[in-house]
Design a protein around this motif. Sequence first.
Motif, PDB file in Angstrom:
ATOM      1  N   ALA A   1       0.813  -1.216   0.000  1.00 18.91           N
ATOM      2  CA  ALA A   1       0.000   0.000   0.000  1.00 18.91           C
ATOM      3  C   ALA A   1       0.843   1.261   0.000  1.00 18.91           C
ATOM      4  CB  ALA A   1      -0.943  -0.011   1.207  1.00 18.91           C
ATOM      5  N   ASP A   2       2.033   1.212   0.613  1.00 15.88           N
ATOM      6  CA  ASP A   2       2.823   2.427   0.784  1.00 15.88           C
ATOM      7  C   ASP A   2       3.840   2.653  -0.322  1.00 15.88           C
ATOM      8  OD1 ASP A   2       4.234   0.231   1.483  1.00 15.88           O
ATOM      9  OD2 ASP A   2       5.239   1.120   3.220  1.00 15.88           O
ATOM     10  N   ALA A   3       3.986   1.725  -1.265  1.00 20.12           N
ATOM     11  CA  ALA A   3       4.955   1.878  -2.352  1.00 20.12           C
ATOM     12  C   ALA A   3       4.476   1.071  -3.546  1.00 20.12           C
ATOM     13  CB  ALA A   3       6.339   1.420  -1.906  1.00 20.12           C
ATOM     14  N   VAL A   4       4.173   1.764  -4.642  1.00 18.73           N
ATOM     15  CA  VAL A   4       3.623   1.111  -5.826  1.00 18.73           C
ATOM     16  C   VAL A   4       4.502   1.416  -7.029  1.00 18.73           C
ATOM     17  CG1 VAL A   4       1.645   1.001  -7.401  1.00 18.73           C
ATOM     18  CG2 VAL A   4       1.267   1.219  -4.937  1.00 18.73           C
ATOM     19  N   ASP A   5       4.769   0.390  -7.840  1.00 14.76           N
ATOM     20  CA  ASP A   5       5.456   0.585  -9.119  1.00 14.76           C
ATOM     21  C   ASP A   5       4.408   0.980 -10.153  1.00 14.76           C
ATOM     22  OD1 ASP A   5       8.024  -0.198  -8.143  1.00 14.76           O
ATOM     23  OD2 ASP A   5       7.381  -2.280  -8.222  1.00 14.76           O
ATOM     24  N   ARG A   6       4.329   2.276 -10.436  1.00 18.65           N
ATOM     25  CA  ARG A   6       3.283   2.752 -11.341  1.00 18.65           C
ATOM     26  C   ARG A   6       3.545   2.347 -12.783  1.00 18.65           C
ATOM     27  NH1 ARG A   6       0.003   6.750  -9.271  1.00 18.65           N
ATOM     28  NH2 ARG A   6      -1.171   6.289 -11.159  1.00 18.65           N
ATOM     29  N   GLN A   7       4.819   2.265 -13.175  1.00 16.52           N
ATOM     30  CA  GLN A   7       5.161   1.871 -14.541  1.00 16.52           C
ATOM     31  C   GLN A   7       6.305   0.870 -14.509  1.00 16.52           C
ATOM     32  OE1 GLN A   7       5.363   4.926 -17.607  1.00 16.52           O
ATOM     33  NE2 GLN A   7       7.216   4.003 -18.429  1.00 16.52           N
ATOM     34  N   VAL A   8       6.130  -0.247 -15.210  1.00 17.75           N
ATOM     35  CA  VAL A   8       7.137  -1.296 -15.267  1.00 17.75           C
ATOM     36  C   VAL A   8       7.474  -1.563 -16.732  1.00 17.75           C
ATOM     37  CG1 VAL A   8       7.726  -3.667 -14.653  1.00 17.75           C
ATOM     38  CG2 VAL A   8       6.206  -2.343 -13.172  1.00 17.75           C
ATOM     39  N   GLU A   9       8.728  -1.370 -17.099  1.00 20.57           N
ATOM     40  CA  GLU A   9       9.190  -1.632 -18.461  1.00 20.57           C
ATOM     41  C   GLU A   9       9.911  -2.984 -18.468  1.00 20.57           C
ATOM     42  OE1 GLU A   9      11.569   1.671 -19.621  1.00 20.57           O
ATOM     43  OE2 GLU A   9       9.952   3.130 -19.368  1.00 20.57           O
ATOM     44  N   VAL A  10       9.387  -3.920 -19.248  1.00 23.56           N
ATOM     45  CA  VAL A  10       9.890  -5.301 -19.260  1.00 23.56           C
ATOM     46  C   VAL A  10      10.613  -5.562 -20.569  1.00 23.56           C
ATOM     47  CG1 VAL A  10       9.299  -7.734 -19.025  1.00 23.56           C
ATOM     48  CG2 VAL A  10       7.958  -6.008 -17.801  1.00 23.56           C
ATOM     49  N   TYR A  11      11.902  -5.898 -20.471  1.00 21.02           N
ATOM     50  CA  TYR A  11      12.718  -6.206 -21.639  1.00 21.02           C
ATOM     51  C   TYR A  11      13.056  -7.693 -21.628  1.00 21.02           C
ATOM     52  CZ  TYR A  11      13.240  -1.156 -21.495  1.00 21.02           C
ATOM     53  OH  TYR A  11      12.984   0.189 -21.453  1.00 21.02           O
ATOM     54  N   ARG A  12      12.684  -8.379 -22.704  1.00 20.31           N
ATOM     55  CA  ARG A  12      12.893  -9.828 -22.748  1.00 20.31           C
ATOM     56  C   ARG A  12      14.265 -10.165 -23.318  1.00 20.31           C
ATOM     57  NH1 ARG A  12       9.863 -14.331 -26.301  1.00 20.31           N
ATOM     58  NH2 ARG A  12       9.761 -12.572 -27.716  1.00 20.31           N
ATOM     59  N   ARG A  13      14.955 -11.068 -22.637  1.00 18.50           N
ATOM     60  CA  ARG A  13      16.228 -11.575 -23.140  1.00 18.50           C
ATOM     61  C   ARG A  13      15.928 -12.756 -24.062  1.00 18.50           C
ATOM     62  NH1 ARG A  13      20.481 -11.707 -18.087  1.00 18.50           N
ATOM     63  NH2 ARG A  13      20.760  -9.471 -17.876  1.00 18.50           N
ATOM     64  N   ALA A  14      15.654 -12.481 -25.302  1.00 16.54           N
ATOM     65  CA  ALA A  14      15.243 -13.526 -26.243  1.00 16.54           C
ATOM     66  C   ALA A  14      16.449 -14.293 -26.775  1.00 16.54           C
ATOM     67  CB  ALA A  14      14.469 -12.914 -27.401  1.00 16.54           C
ATOM     68  N   ARG A  15      16.205 -15.528 -27.184  1.00 22.32           N
ATOM     69  CA  ARG A  15      17.270 -16.382 -27.691  1.00 22.32           C
ATOM     70  C   ARG A  15      16.673 -17.403 -28.642  1.00 22.32           C
ATOM     71  NH1 ARG A  15      21.257 -19.937 -23.804  1.00 22.32           N
ATOM     72  NH2 ARG A  15      22.241 -21.141 -25.431  1.00 22.32           N
TER      73      ARG A  15
END
Length: 301
Positions: A123-137
């Motif tokens: 409740a006291d700390a929220v990740d409003r935006q998460v950028e996800v980078y995939r390590r593709a192979r």
Amino acid sequence: MPSCLSVALPVLLWSTCVLAAPLDVGGKGEGILRMEVGPEHPGVRPIRIGAGVSTTLLFDSDIVPDQVSLEGRAQFSRVSMGSAVVVLIPSDDLRQGEVLKLSIPFKDTTLPPRVVLTLQVQADAVDRQVEVYRRARSAESYRQEVGQLRAELERLRQERKQPPAAAPGVDGFRGLLAGSTAFPGLTVRRELGAMRCVAPCPLRIDVGALFVSGQRRALRLSLRSADKEPWRVGRAVLVDAQGHEWESLTPVQSALLTVRSAASVIVEFEMPADISVGPYSLRLWDTAGKRVAQFGDVPLD
């Protein structure tokens, strides 16, 4: 968005873990979390979500929205998805500290085909935006690695078929007790008295002997299992009254320890010449590190 680096993963294991990059925090713990997903490293921490607060996940590869799996989906006020974005707004039904899983499948044919992200209610700390980078192979690189792993496994199997060399045996111990059964060069050799076992006692000492040469001390013990499970000693530690610990060289064991059959075990330590008189305790772990036997009143003088 930037491309991701390749990582190693056996082709038979498609499950993935998450590596989070440094967090750019703004305001009251609400900021942007950038993370690379792949099989090589465990996650630094879960993605933080909060009731009534939106968390937007942006992906660098197209996802398959209708195959996204969200644990406890009914407890979210809103779940929206696009070709490369997921927006989550939790409801008040979620408890503080509750942990959920979010499974994201990707459209393309590179690997990993799916990643599993961990969400935690904070409740006291929220990740409003998460950028996800995939390590593709590519699948071909995995096939090459699996071939290398199979070759290495076959080499190890062939080594195990070979007769053991003298070094692993008790009489062929390469440390303090190296050489003949007369143990040349030892300045002290004495039989051990009774060593108190700290309950529970999964091992029993039949007889024992102490060997000393300079800073080296070795205990040769005749042990048997006392908990009806076979034993192979994988680690040994000596502890003095002040809590100082000395790790042994790799323990040497003549045979598997069972209730009916005793075996010789040698544990050797390099310690200062001016160590205290004692008392000392000896702790022995099995090779899995799950069982431990502890003995007190161990004489080292």
